[in-house]
Design a protein around this motif. Structure first.
Motif, PDB file in Angstrom:
ATOM      1  N   ASN A 130       0.854  -1.180   0.000  1.00 28.41           N
ATOM      2  CA  ASN A 130       0.000   0.000   0.000  1.00 28.41           C
ATOM      3  C   ASN A 130       0.898   1.241   0.000  1.00 28.41           C
ATOM      4  O   ASN A 130       1.585   1.528   0.984  1.00 28.41           O
ATOM      5  CB  ASN A 130      -0.892  -0.023   1.252  1.00 28.41           C
ATOM      6  N   LYS A 131       0.895   1.953  -1.117  1.00 28.30           N
ATOM      7  CA  LYS A 131       1.788   3.101  -1.265  1.00 28.30           C
ATOM      8  C   LYS A 131       1.510   4.172  -0.216  1.00 28.30           C
ATOM      9  O   LYS A 131       2.454   4.819   0.296  1.00 28.30           O
ATOM     10  CB  LYS A 131       1.635   3.702  -2.663  1.00 28.30           C
ATOM     11  N   TYR A 167       0.479  -8.806   6.266  1.00 32.19           N
ATOM     12  CA  TYR A 167      -0.485  -9.861   6.536  1.00 32.19           C
ATOM     13  C   TYR A 167       0.095 -11.134   5.932  1.00 32.19           C
ATOM     14  O   TYR A 167       0.079 -11.327   4.715  1.00 32.19           O
ATOM     15  CB  TYR A 167      -1.841  -9.525   5.915  1.00 32.19           C
ATOM     16  N   LEU A 168       0.653 -12.002   6.781  1.00 27.65           N
ATOM     17  CA  LEU A 168       1.289 -13.239   6.335  1.00 27.65           C
ATOM     18  C   LEU A 168       0.632 -14.417   7.055  1.00 27.65           C
ATOM     19  O   LEU A 168       0.872 -14.630   8.242  1.00 27.65           O
ATOM     20  CB  LEU A 168       2.793 -13.210   6.630  1.00 27.65           C
ATOM     21  N   GLY A 193       2.291  -8.553  11.980  1.00 25.17           N
ATOM     22  CA  GLY A 193       0.943  -8.411  11.457  1.00 25.17           C
ATOM     23  C   GLY A 193       0.024  -9.352  12.204  1.00 25.17           C
ATOM     24  O   GLY A 193       0.424  -9.974  13.192  1.00 25.17           O
ATOM     25  N   GLN A 194      -1.188  -9.477  11.719  1.00 28.95           N
ATOM     26  CA  GLN A 194      -2.185 -10.279  12.418  1.00 28.95           C
ATOM     27  C   GLN A 194      -2.679 -11.445  11.570  1.00 28.95           C
ATOM     28  O   GLN A 194      -3.814 -11.894  11.710  1.00 28.95           O
ATOM     29  CB  GLN A 194      -3.350  -9.380  12.830  1.00 28.95           C
ATOM     30  N   VAL A 221      -3.604  -2.901   6.084  1.00 32.74           N
ATOM     31  CA  VAL A 221      -2.504  -3.842   5.842  1.00 32.74           C
ATOM     32  C   VAL A 221      -1.520  -3.206   4.865  1.00 32.74           C
ATOM     33  O   VAL A 221      -1.914  -2.749   3.785  1.00 32.74           O
ATOM     34  CB  VAL A 221      -3.031  -5.179   5.274  1.00 32.74           C
ATOM     35  N   ALA A 222      -0.247  -3.170   5.239  1.00 29.80           N
ATOM     36  CA  ALA A 222       0.752  -2.514   4.393  1.00 29.80           C
ATOM     37  C   ALA A 222       1.265  -3.419   3.277  1.00 29.80           C
ATOM     38  O   ALA A 222       1.619  -2.925   2.197  1.00 29.80           O
ATOM     39  CB  ALA A 222       1.925  -2.042   5.252  1.00 29.80           C
TER      40      ALA A 222
END
Length: 425
Positions: free
Chosen positions: A159-160, A194-195, A245-246, A267-268
């Motif tokens: 996400n820029k 997000y992994l 992340g979650q 989420v990036a």
């Protein structure tokens, strides 16, 4: 590349009328040796959504013009049940002449019998330039049965806006930079990445970067590779990244769909094929134009991280009376002209590293092509499907992410992989 990257059942079938019965695999005569090279009617089965209809129409016209008297009849096939259909075709009397198979399935189909040895054609097809993730699984016991066609692999979609908000002006190029940047992004209610915990294709890339593998073969016997120092190092990095992340620890990218998680706006980064961007913007059109792509970073800045290469290889059944013409189809599909046109039309990675530049105008595909230079495939065994069926790799990842001893969990997973790969079918 749609479901092809995650499914071993991908297949394109090209058949020629008047086929004879199949013989066992292993012939070293090579395609085009003593067969009828004259005009023929070729029936082409292509999987739904594999290649766009206008591209297929153009290929048909071009091939027929180059081979007067030859006709291509392209028929679209459904995904469901295609794997069993290939095995049945190789065992019957009505086989196609050229088959596009999922790159990790070449060993299975070659073992089933009736697949031609194309080792003698490798130089003619610029084999020294093939991307390894497609070339390696097509080579069984030193013989090249599968000819690389096209590929796809994972990249990082980001996400820029969130990157700019965190003061990150350029994507990371090393693992260390990636962890630093992701830590900055994992704040203020946002997830750095997000992994999902069971993203085992992603984990495999980290394992290959460490010099390990999911399994290795020695003296005809396979051994699982998750109980090695390389596996423990890969697991440590995976765990460090996943914690920023979650993402769920007990499911993969599909449960829930990670594109939907990204589309919520907090989420990036996610690790996905570039096609995942379309799913994201479909879920939230406001994100259109706000997505960027970069190759999965490696341990050093001079090369991206290793990736699993999903895609397609082309094989030729031995039964064909028109193997010379079948080979011409393979050569055309694998050659520069159609590699370039298909790559541009479908955002696929071409089969040759020197052709990566054709994707320069497509940010997602360019990032994918950069990563493909260090592409790998799953262990080259006809029994690999049995490993994926129960998937001890997923179980291993969930265990270590929830507190299990990596050494003990690795031994259990390796034993399961070893058993599956050494079990006679």
């Amino acid at each position: 590349m749609r479901s092809r990257l995650l499914s071993g059942a991908a297949a394109l079938l090209i058949s020629i009328s008047g086929l004879t019965g199949l013989t066992a695999c292993g012939s070293s005569s090579g395609s085009g040796s003593g067969d009828d090279a004259g005009p023929a009617r070729l029936t082409v089965w292509i999987m739904r959504d594999s290649v766009a209809a206008p591209v297929l129409k153009a290929f048909t016209a071009d091939f027929e013009k180059a081979h007067p008297g030859t006709t291509l009849d392209i028929q679209i096939q459904e995904w469901d049940g295609i794997g069993a259909k290939i095995v049945s075709a190789l065992a019957g009397n009505d086989a196609p002449d050229v088959i596009e198979v999922g790159n990790t399935q070449v060993a299975q189909y070659a073992a089933s019998g009736g697949v031609d040895d194309l080792t003698g054609k490798v130089a003619d097809l610029h084999g020294s330039d093939w991307i390894p993730g497609l070339a390696e699984p097509g080579k069984i016991d030193g013989k090249q049965y599968g000819i690389p066609w096209y590929a796809a692999n994972r990249v990082v979609i980001y996400n820029k806006d969130l990157f700019a908000k965190a003061g990150i002006t350029a994507p990371p190029k090393t693992r260390a930079e990636w962890i630093t940047d992701t830590t900055k992004l994992d704040t203020g209610g946002n997830q750095g990445i997000y992994l999902p915990g069971q993203s085992w294709y992603t984990y495999a890339g980290f394992l290959w970067d460490e010099g390990g593998d999911l399994a290795t073969k020695s003296g005809g016997t396979w051994s699982g590779g998750l109980d090695t120092p390389q596996a423990r190092a890969a697991t440590a990095f995976y765990r460090q990244l996943q914690a920023l992340g979650q993402g769920p620890k007990d499911s993969d990218e599909a449960k829930p769909l990670q594109a939907n998680a990204f589309a919520k706006g907090d989420v990036a980064q996610i690790i996905s094929t570039p096609g995942g961007a379309a799913a994201i913007t479909e879920a939230d059109p406001a994100l259109k134009g706000k997505l960027g792509f970069f190759p999965i970073p490696g341990k050093t800045a001079d090369r991206p991280g290793a990736v699993f290469t999903g895609g397609s290889d082309l094989v030729i059944p031995q039964a064909s009376r028109h193997q010379a013409m079948a080979y011409q189809v393979v050569k055309a599909l694998a050659g520069t002209t159609w590699q370039t046109r298909i790559a541009k039309a479908m955002s696929y990675v071409p089969n040759r590293t020197s052709l990566a530049g054709v994707l320069k105008g497509d940010p997602g595909a360019s990032a994918m092509a950069a990563g493909a230079a260090d592409g790998h495939a799953t262990p080259n065994s006809p029994n690999w499907a049995a490993v994926e069926a129960d998937n001890p790799i997923k179980q291993y990842l969930t265990q270590v992410l929830t507190g299990a001893d990596p050494a003990k969990a690795g031994r259990t997973a390796s034993e399961a992989i070893t058993k599956a790969l050494n079990t006679s079918s």
